[in-house]
Design an enzyme around this catalytic site. Structure first.
Site, PDB file in Angstrom:
ATOM      1  N   ASP A 150      11.173  12.664   5.816  1.00 17.93           N
ATOM      2  CA  ASP A 150      11.683  11.298   5.714  1.00 17.93           C
ATOM      3  C   ASP A 150      13.111  11.302   5.168  1.00 17.93           C
ATOM      4  O   ASP A 150      13.337  11.665   4.013  1.00 17.93           O
ATOM      5  CB  ASP A 150      10.746  10.515   4.788  1.00 17.93           C
ATOM      6  N   CYS A 188      10.545   0.251   0.967  1.00 18.09           N
ATOM      7  CA  CYS A 188       9.371   0.666   1.728  1.00 18.09           C
ATOM      8  C   CYS A 188       9.145  -0.338   2.850  1.00 18.09           C
ATOM      9  O   CYS A 188       9.347  -1.549   2.672  1.00 18.09           O
ATOM     10  CB  CYS A 188       8.160   0.725   0.802  1.00 18.09           C
ATOM     11  N   GLY A 189       8.711   0.145   3.997  1.00 15.90           N
ATOM     12  CA  GLY A 189       8.499  -0.727   5.138  1.00 15.90           C
ATOM     13  C   GLY A 189       7.479  -1.812   4.919  1.00 15.90           C
ATOM     14  O   GLY A 189       7.388  -2.764   5.704  1.00 15.90           O
ATOM     15  N   ASN A 310       2.742   4.987  12.002  1.00 20.66           N
ATOM     16  CA  ASN A 310       2.377   5.149  10.596  1.00 20.66           C
ATOM     17  C   ASN A 310       1.014   4.509  10.347  1.00 20.66           C
ATOM     18  O   ASN A 310       0.899   3.283  10.318  1.00 20.66           O
ATOM     19  CB  ASN A 310       3.450   4.501   9.711  1.00 20.66           C
TER      20      ASN A 310
END
EC number: 4.1.3.1
Length: 427
Positions: A150, A188-189, A310
């Site tokens: 990442d 964070c997504g 994800n």
């Protein structure tokens, strides 16, 4: 023809003819790459072989699934259990594995070289496991599993992306993903407050990452992630590609409001597809319907484009899906072209829950609880688990052999001989 020109021509011929680069666009020439390489060719064996292995897996397997590892030990157990790739999450590095030594949320608060450091740590652990297996002459585990790491939003602009990608390759990463958020506001997504950068800026970051890999001479798997499904802020209205999603509303920071959603995400996925090997749309819930909508839109224009998904711990899986759907979720995604699927924070949750359960039992029952853990380890040995013998697991026997080799087999200070492990933990 100079050696420089010949190398550049061979490079461009590879880009044109090698199936590996089919559909990949580069807005620069082979000559420009060679100019940036320097005079001494340096090999990056782990990164190169890992990237080639991962590319092969992505095309031969129905899908490749991975779990997020926080430590080298976790990565070893994943490979022993049969997983073929490792995922390294920036969230987990922020939480408990960064070079600042602090616990952080997933907001790019840690030093930028932290993820490459953990990539190196995991690769060195896998190398040790391989050395132990090779020395003992038993087992056929391929420990050198490719690591997908990442890079978050790149920790800055295009030059930061270039240097970070190089650091990932030096550490031995096989694949790297970059997201289209503003690095200074990265989240964070699955948090709020995400700010997108213009589409063309995100593309420049992808070009920068690809250029870094080309300069290093490594076919690194480049993953483009978009957070546009949930992100409803953008830094600028300058890019025509973004203008149809901008509402006209401004924030106190000067950002522009956008209409977040799958259409915005699809537009960005289509824009990134020529510059990346896989496209990842970060989602807010596990939805096969939304996954299919995204996949169909990408594949309509880019048939066969590889996708990533994800399978996040930020989803409450049983609140969203029934058990039967959960059990087949990854198989269904694989059919849609989601060839790389991963549980980002698996290491964090496995570490915390297993330790809590042990500590809770230990508080109540003392050594009875620990003994149960030990017996569970013994029971797992039939599946290939070996860490019950912890001295052997970390390489004590390997360094005994080093000592014996140095002394011609006369060392009287080897460690496993006379150990409690030798006496009480025989196979």
């Amino acid at each position: 023809m100079s050696g420089w020109q010949e190398t550049a021509e061979k490079l461009e011929m590879s880009w044109s003819n090698d199936v590996r680069w089919q559909g990949v666009e580069r807005p620069y020439s082979g000559e420009e790459v060679v100019k940036l390489r320097g005079s001494l060719k340096i090999e990056y064996t782990l990164a190169k072989t890992g990237a080639e292995k991962l590319w092969k897996l992505l095309h031969e397997e129905d899908y490749v699934n991975a779990l997020g590892a926080m430590t080298g030990g976790q990565a070893i157990q994943q490979v022993k259990a049969g997983l073929k790739a490792i995922y390294l999450s920036g969230w987990q590095v922020a939480a408990d594995a960064n070079l600042a030594g602090h616990m952080y949320p997933d907001q790019s608060l840690y030093p930028a070289n932290s993820v490459p450091s953990v990539v190196k740590r995991i690769n060195q652990a896998l190398q040790r496991a391989d050395q132990i297996q090779h020395l003992e002459g038993e087992g056929e585990v391929d420990y050198f599993a490719p690591i997908v790491a990442d890079a978050e939003a790149g920790f800055g602009g295009q030059l930061n992306v270039f240097e970070l990608m190089k650091a990932m390759i030096e550490a031995g990463a096989s694949g790297v993903h970059f997201e289209d958020q503003l690095a200074s506001e990265k989240k964070c997504g699955h948090l709020g407050g995400k700010v997108l950068i213009p589409t063309q800026t995100a593309i420049r970051n992808l070009v920068s990452a690809r250029l870094a890999a080309d300069v290093m001479g490594v076919p690194t798997i480049l993953v483009a992630r978009t957070d546009a499904d949930a992100a409803d802020l953008i830094t600028s209205d300058i890019d025509p590609a973004d203008q149809r999603f901008i509402t006209g509303e401004r924030t106190p920071e000067g950002f522009y409001r956008t209409n977040a959603g799958i259409e915005q995400a699809i537009a960005r996925g289509l824009a990134y597809a020529p510059y990346a090997d896989l496209i990842w749309c970060e989602t807010s819930k596990p939805s096969l319907e939304e996954a299919k909508q995204f996949a169909d839109a990408i594949h309509e224009k880019f048939p066969g484009k590889l996708l990533a998904y994800n399978c996040s711990p930020s989803f409450n899986w049983e609140a969203n899906l029934d058990r039967a759907t959960i059990e087949t979720f990854q198989q269904e995604l694989g059919k849609m072209g989601y060839k790389f699927q991963f549980v980002t924070l698996a290491g964090f949750h496995a570490l915390n829950h297993s330790m809590f359960e042990l500590a809770y039992g230990y508080k109540q029952r003392g050594m009875g609880a620990y003994s149960e853990l030990q017996q569970a380890e013994f029971a797992s040995e039939v599946k290939g688990y070996t860490a019950t013998r912890h001295q052997r697991e970390v390489g004590t026997g390997y360094f005994d052999q080093v000592a014996q080799t140095i002394t011609g087999g006369t060392s009287s200070t080897t460690a496993l001989t006379g150990s409690t492990e030798e006496a009480q933990f025989q196979k």
